[in-house]
Design a protein around this motif. Structure first.
Motif, mmCIF file in Angstrom:
data_model
loop_
_atom_site.group_PDB
_atom_site.id
_atom_site.type_symbol
_atom_site.label_atom_id
_atom_site.label_comp_id
_atom_site.label_asym_id
_atom_site.label_seq_id
_atom_site.Cartn_x
_atom_site.Cartn_y
_atom_site.Cartn_z
ATOM 1 N N ARG A 3 0.834 -1.206 0.000
ATOM 2 C CA ARG A 3 0.000 0.000 0.000
ATOM 3 C C ARG A 3 0.874 1.264 0.000
ATOM 4 N NH1 ARG A 3 -4.966 0.834 4.164
ATOM 5 N NH2 ARG A 3 -6.160 2.143 2.760
ATOM 6 N N LEU A 4 1.938 1.259 0.761
ATOM 7 C CA LEU A 4 2.869 2.376 0.818
ATOM 8 C C LEU A 4 3.533 2.595 -0.537
ATOM 9 C CD1 LEU A 4 4.343 4.528 2.486
ATOM 10 C CD2 LEU A 4 6.043 2.785 3.027
ATOM 11 N N LEU A 5 3.921 1.509 -1.187
ATOM 12 C CA LEU A 5 4.544 1.589 -2.498
ATOM 13 C C LEU A 5 3.586 2.199 -3.521
ATOM 14 C CD1 LEU A 5 7.040 0.935 -4.195
ATOM 15 C CD2 LEU A 5 6.047 -1.304 -4.633
ATOM 16 N N ARG A 6 2.326 1.786 -3.495
ATOM 17 C CA ARG A 6 1.328 2.359 -4.402
ATOM 18 C C ARG A 6 1.122 3.842 -4.140
ATOM 19 N NH1 ARG A 6 -3.697 -1.694 -4.418
ATOM 20 N NH2 ARG A 6 -2.902 -2.029 -2.345
ATOM 21 N N THR A 7 1.085 4.237 -2.888
ATOM 22 C CA THR A 7 0.901 5.643 -2.533
ATOM 23 C C THR A 7 2.068 6.485 -3.030
ATOM 24 O OG1 THR A 7 -0.309 4.952 -0.564
ATOM 25 C CG2 THR A 7 0.466 7.230 -0.627
ATOM 26 N N VAL A 8 3.284 6.006 -2.825
ATOM 27 C CA VAL A 8 4.473 6.733 -3.290
ATOM 28 C C VAL A 8 4.474 6.801 -4.809
ATOM 29 C CG1 VAL A 8 7.008 6.642 -3.417
ATOM 30 C CG2 VAL A 8 5.844 6.208 -1.248
ATOM 31 N N LEU A 9 4.158 5.704 -5.471
ATOM 32 C CA LEU A 9 4.110 5.666 -6.935
ATOM 33 C C LEU A 9 3.061 6.643 -7.473
ATOM 34 C CD1 LEU A 9 5.286 4.323 -9.433
ATOM 35 C CD2 LEU A 9 3.520 2.581 -9.231
ATOM 36 N N LEU A 10 1.917 6.691 -6.846
ATOM 37 C CA LEU A 10 0.863 7.620 -7.255
ATOM 38 C C LEU A 10 1.308 9.062 -7.069
ATOM 39 C CD1 LEU A 10 -2.056 7.963 -8.248
ATOM 40 C CD2 LEU A 10 -2.777 7.894 -5.868
ATOM 41 N N PHE A 11 1.987 9.351 -5.978
ATOM 42 C CA PHE A 11 2.500 10.698 -5.712
ATOM 43 C C PHE A 11 3.535 11.104 -6.766
ATOM 44 C CE2 PHE A 11 5.590 13.492 -3.569
ATOM 45 C CZ PHE A 11 4.761 14.569 -3.331
ATOM 46 N N VAL A 12 4.459 10.214 -7.085
ATOM 47 C CA VAL A 12 5.486 10.502 -8.095
ATOM 48 C C VAL A 12 4.841 10.698 -9.461
ATOM 49 C CG1 VAL A 12 7.475 9.509 -9.325
ATOM 50 C CG2 VAL A 12 7.334 9.356 -6.840
#
Length: 167
Positions: A3-12
């Motif tokens: 979930r953290l990885l998806r959030t960071v990816l979405l932010f980038v």
């Protein structure tokens, strides 16, 4: 972790899209920060919708012409209809609805940013004597749609406006 990885990816991804110049539809980068709107009727639906769209694009609408970077002059706005076709009985079976807006833009030194031009839109409307109220409503909706289309065209033209050298 996933979930953290998806959030960071979405932010980038959001940062990258914003950095490449992508804007939401209806949002344009304007080459000026304030605008004075000059029109025959400041409460006409076109002018009201245009003010709203300019405010959405972070353009300050000036109360006085001398307070603005640019003046947008709506010279005229004309909505009309013409008979397009007749039935065998000689009754109207189709109309062509037309909507025209004439405009120009200039700065405080009277330097043209957008020379006098006209936006022309048209829609065809089938007509029936048995559905008069429905066809009047459809006609009003088509005019509203053309007005919204004209506002979007004005915004696109303003976003590309720049001072033209006077001869």
């Amino acid at each position: 972790m996933n979930r953290l990885l998806r959030t960071v990816l979405l932010f980038v991804l959001t940062l990258l899209l914003g950095g490449c110049g992508l804007h939401l539809r209806g949002q344009a980068q304007m080459p000026f920060d304030s605008l004075y709107l000059q029109a025959p009727n400041l409460y006409a639906p076109l002018v009201v919708e245009l003010r709203r769209a300019l405010s959405t694009n972070n353009v300050k609408i000036a109360a006085q012409q001398n307070e603005a970077t640019l003046t947008l002059q709506i010279v005229s706005e004309i909505a009309d209809q013409r008979i397009l076709s007749l039935s065998r009985a000689g009754r109207v079976s189709e109309y062509r609805l037309r909507y025209r807006v004439s405009l120009r833009a200039y700065d405080a030194q009277q330097q043209e940013w957008m020379p006098a031009q006209e936006i022309q839109l048209q829609r065809d409307l089938t007509y029936s004597d048995t559905q008069i109220l429905a066809k009047q409503e459809e006609s009003a909706m088509l005019y509203k749609d053309m007005r919204s289309d004209a506002v979007q065209q004005i915004l696109r033209r303003l976003s590309r406006a720049k001072p033209h050298a006077t001869e």
